[in-house]
Motif scaffolding. Structure first.
Motif, PDB file in Angstrom:
ATOM      1  N   UNK A 129       0.839  -1.193   0.000  1.00 48.62           N
ATOM      2  CA  UNK A 129       0.000   0.000   0.000  1.00 48.62           C
ATOM      3  C   UNK A 129       0.870   1.238   0.000  1.00 48.62           C
ATOM      4  N   UNK A 130       0.313   2.313   0.540  1.00 47.20           N
ATOM      5  CA  UNK A 130       1.027   3.599   0.547  1.00 47.20           C
ATOM      6  C   UNK A 130       1.274   4.124   1.962  1.00 47.20           C
ATOM      7  N   UNK A 131       0.867   3.360   2.970  1.00 46.99           N
ATOM      8  CA  UNK A 131       0.958   3.815   4.353  1.00 46.99           C
ATOM      9  C   UNK A 131       2.277   3.337   4.968  1.00 46.99           C
ATOM     10  N   UNK A 132       3.077   4.268   5.531  1.00 45.05           N
ATOM     11  CA  UNK A 132       4.372   3.882   6.100  1.00 45.05           C
ATOM     12  C   UNK A 132       4.230   2.931   7.296  1.00 45.05           C
ATOM     13  N   UNK A 133       5.030   1.865   7.275  1.00 36.46           N
ATOM     14  CA  UNK A 133       5.104   0.923   8.386  1.00 36.46           C
ATOM     15  C   UNK A 133       6.460   1.140   9.063  1.00 36.46           C
ATOM     16  N   UNK A 134       6.435   1.516  10.335  1.00 37.11           N
ATOM     17  CA  UNK A 134       7.654   1.898  11.050  1.00 37.11           C
ATOM     18  C   UNK A 134       8.004   0.850  12.107  1.00 37.11           C
ATOM     19  N   UNK A 135       9.281   0.508  12.136  1.00 36.98           N
ATOM     20  CA  UNK A 135       9.843  -0.351  13.170  1.00 36.98           C
ATOM     21  C   UNK A 135      11.041   0.378  13.762  1.00 36.98           C
ATOM     22  N   UNK A 136      11.803  -0.319  14.554  1.00 37.05           N
ATOM     23  CA  UNK A 136      13.010   0.252  15.149  1.00 37.05           C
ATOM     24  C   UNK A 136      14.077   0.386  14.068  1.00 37.05           C
ATOM     25  N   UNK A 137      14.626   1.564  13.928  1.00 35.56           N
ATOM     26  CA  UNK A 137      15.689   1.772  12.956  1.00 35.56           C
ATOM     27  C   UNK A 137      15.852   3.233  12.618  1.00 35.56           C
ATOM     28  N   UNK A 138      17.065   3.605  12.259  1.00 35.02           N
ATOM     29  CA  UNK A 138      17.354   4.984  11.892  1.00 35.02           C
ATOM     30  C   UNK A 138      17.239   5.193  10.391  1.00 35.02           C
ATOM     31  N   UNK A 139      17.577   4.167   9.641  1.00 36.58           N
ATOM     32  CA  UNK A 139      17.574   4.289   8.188  1.00 36.58           C
ATOM     33  C   UNK A 139      16.151   4.533   7.679  1.00 36.58           C
ATOM     34  N   UNK A 197      21.096   3.865  25.687  1.00 35.55           N
ATOM     35  CA  UNK A 197      22.286   3.184  25.184  1.00 35.55           C
ATOM     36  C   UNK A 197      22.496   1.890  25.976  1.00 35.55           C
ATOM     37  N   UNK A 198      23.372   1.069  25.501  1.00 34.36           N
ATOM     38  CA  UNK A 198      23.772  -0.157  26.202  1.00 34.36           C
ATOM     39  C   UNK A 198      22.614  -1.138  26.396  1.00 34.36           C
ATOM     40  N   UNK A 199      21.766  -1.257  25.397  1.00 28.15           N
ATOM     41  CA  UNK A 199      20.735  -2.286  25.412  1.00 28.15           C
ATOM     42  C   UNK A 199      19.500  -1.983  26.234  1.00 28.15           C
ATOM     43  N   UNK A 200      19.370  -0.774  26.757  1.00 28.14           N
ATOM     44  CA  UNK A 200      18.168  -0.437  27.520  1.00 28.14           C
ATOM     45  C   UNK A 200      17.016  -0.190  26.551  1.00 28.14           C
ATOM     46  N   UNK A 201      15.868  -0.768  26.819  1.00 29.55           N
ATOM     47  CA  UNK A 201      14.716  -0.624  25.938  1.00 29.55           C
ATOM     48  C   UNK A 201      13.831   0.535  26.384  1.00 29.55           C
ATOM     49  N   UNK A 202      13.125   1.090  25.419  1.00 31.01           N
ATOM     50  CA  UNK A 202      12.157   2.147  25.690  1.00 31.01           C
ATOM     51  C   UNK A 202      10.841   1.485  26.087  1.00 31.01           C
ATOM     52  N   UNK A 203      10.461   1.620  27.348  1.00 27.12           N
ATOM     53  CA  UNK A 203       9.156   1.130  27.779  1.00 27.12           C
ATOM     54  C   UNK A 203       8.235   2.336  27.941  1.00 27.12           C
ATOM     55  N   UNK A 204       6.949   2.095  27.832  1.00 32.08           N
ATOM     56  CA  UNK A 204       5.997   3.202  27.923  1.00 32.08           C
ATOM     57  C   UNK A 204       6.134   3.943  29.252  1.00 32.08           C
ATOM     58  N   UNK A 205       6.229   3.202  30.339  1.00 26.75           N
ATOM     59  CA  UNK A 205       6.314   3.835  31.660  1.00 26.75           C
ATOM     60  C   UNK A 205       7.604   4.631  31.823  1.00 26.75           C
ATOM     61  N   UNK A 206       8.738   4.006  31.483  1.00 26.10           N
ATOM     62  CA  UNK A 206      10.020   4.698  31.637  1.00 26.10           C
ATOM     63  C   UNK A 206      10.086   5.921  30.737  1.00 26.10           C
ATOM     64  N   UNK A 207       9.713   5.752  29.473  1.00 27.53           N
ATOM     65  CA  UNK A 207       9.794   6.870  28.533  1.00 27.53           C
ATOM     66  C   UNK A 207       8.852   8.000  28.956  1.00 27.53           C
ATOM     67  N   UNK A 208       7.652   7.638  29.355  1.00 26.89           N
ATOM     68  CA  UNK A 208       6.677   8.644  29.786  1.00 26.89           C
ATOM     69  C   UNK A 208       7.129   9.437  30.999  1.00 26.89           C
ATOM     70  N   UNK A 253      13.625  -0.615  20.705  1.00 28.06           N
ATOM     71  CA  UNK A 253      14.818  -1.441  20.869  1.00 28.06           C
ATOM     72  C   UNK A 253      15.724  -1.231  19.656  1.00 28.06           C
ATOM     73  N   UNK A 254      16.859  -1.902  19.645  1.00 27.74           N
ATOM     74  CA  UNK A 254      17.785  -1.723  18.524  1.00 27.74           C
ATOM     75  C   UNK A 254      18.385  -0.329  18.563  1.00 27.74           C
ATOM     76  N   UNK A 255      17.784   0.587  17.844  1.00 20.76           N
ATOM     77  CA  UNK A 255      18.185   2.009  17.846  1.00 20.76           C
ATOM     78  C   UNK A 255      17.372   2.735  18.908  1.00 20.76           C
ATOM     79  N   UNK A 256      17.235   2.126  20.068  1.00 20.83           N
ATOM     80  CA  UNK A 256      16.360   2.618  21.132  1.00 20.83           C
ATOM     81  C   UNK A 256      16.537   4.109  21.389  1.00 20.83           C
ATOM     82  N   UNK A 257      15.396   4.790  21.444  1.00 22.91           N
ATOM     83  CA  UNK A 257      15.395   6.227  21.712  1.00 22.91           C
ATOM     84  C   UNK A 257      15.456   7.082  20.463  1.00 22.91           C
ATOM     85  N   UNK A 258      15.689   6.464  19.289  1.00 24.85           N
ATOM     86  CA  UNK A 258      15.725   7.240  18.045  1.00 24.85           C
ATOM     87  C   UNK A 258      14.310   7.741  17.752  1.00 24.85           C
ATOM     88  N   UNK A 259      14.175   9.037  17.533  1.00 23.31           N
ATOM     89  CA  UNK A 259      12.869   9.656  17.290  1.00 23.31           C
ATOM     90  C   UNK A 259      12.826  10.169  15.865  1.00 23.31           C
TER      91      UNK A 259
END
Length: 194
Positions: free
Chosen positions: A35-45, A125-136, A76-82
């Motif tokens: 389709x035409x709708x962007x599907x986003x996962x973890x990644x900078x590219x 960094x260092x493998x820490x994941x973005x969780x909803x509670x922590x990020x919020x 995860x992966x590129x955790x924290x990349x916005x």
């Protein structure tokens, strides 16, 4: 326009943005439901966009999506990349959608916030994941709405801050526009000097 970050105040991310957890979505699903709708996962590219998928398929699967502009954050992966998604997107389980809690947010306000949130990326960094509670609960500093005398406007409902501070959305818009104007000014100056 100058940034005087010393006058900025602290806000929890969850008080400024609603956070929506992604789920599912594989490369095979994208290939089988183009389709035409962007599907986003973890990644900078490519701004985290894994591919384009059919939006109706995403709705039928009850996937997490936004049909309006939004930010996404890698879990995860590129955790924290916005990244900024100008026409919305669907997110898989390694990303989250961030929507400003401001009525009718603009592109420049999202881009300003993207920059501020990206400065917090080091926390994941260092493998820490973005969780909803922590990020919020993470905090960011933002410019605040002030009276003409320079005193902060205080919101008695404390919608954005426990101290009643209100993000200065107008300043964010003007600042980002000034950057755009500066770029064009530099381009014209370069052309005129030839």
């Amino acid at each position: 326009m100058n940034l005087n970050i010393n006058d900025w105040k602290e806000f929890k991310i969850a008080s400024v943005c609603s956070i929506h957890n992604g789920k599912g979505i594989t490369k095979d699903e994208i290939a089988e439901n183009p389709g035409t709708f962007p599907a986003v996962q973890s990644g900078e590219e490519n701004n985290g966009v894994l591919g384009k998928i059919d939006i109706n398929y995403c709705k039928s699967m009850n996937y997490t999506l936004s049909e309006q502009q939004c930010l996404t954050v890698a879990r995860s992966g590129c955790a924290g990349y916005v990244s900024y998604q100008p026409s919305g997107c669907v997110v898989g389980d390694s990303a989250k959608i961030l929507l400003l809690k401001k009525e009718n947010p603009g592109r420049n306000q999202y881009l300003f916030l993207q920059t501020v949130l990206t400065a917090n990326r080091f926390k994941y960094a260092y493998g820490r994941k973005v969780t909803e509670e922590k990020y919020g609960n993470d905090t960011i500093n933002l410019p605040v709405l002030c009276h003409p005398d320079g005193a902060p406007v205080i919101d008695k409902t404390h919608a954005y801050s426990e101290h009643g501070y209100i993000p200065d959305w107008g300043f964010m818009e003007r600042y980002m526009r000034s950057l755009h104007d500066k770029i064009w000014e530099d381009i014209w100056r370069h052309i005129a000097s030839r």
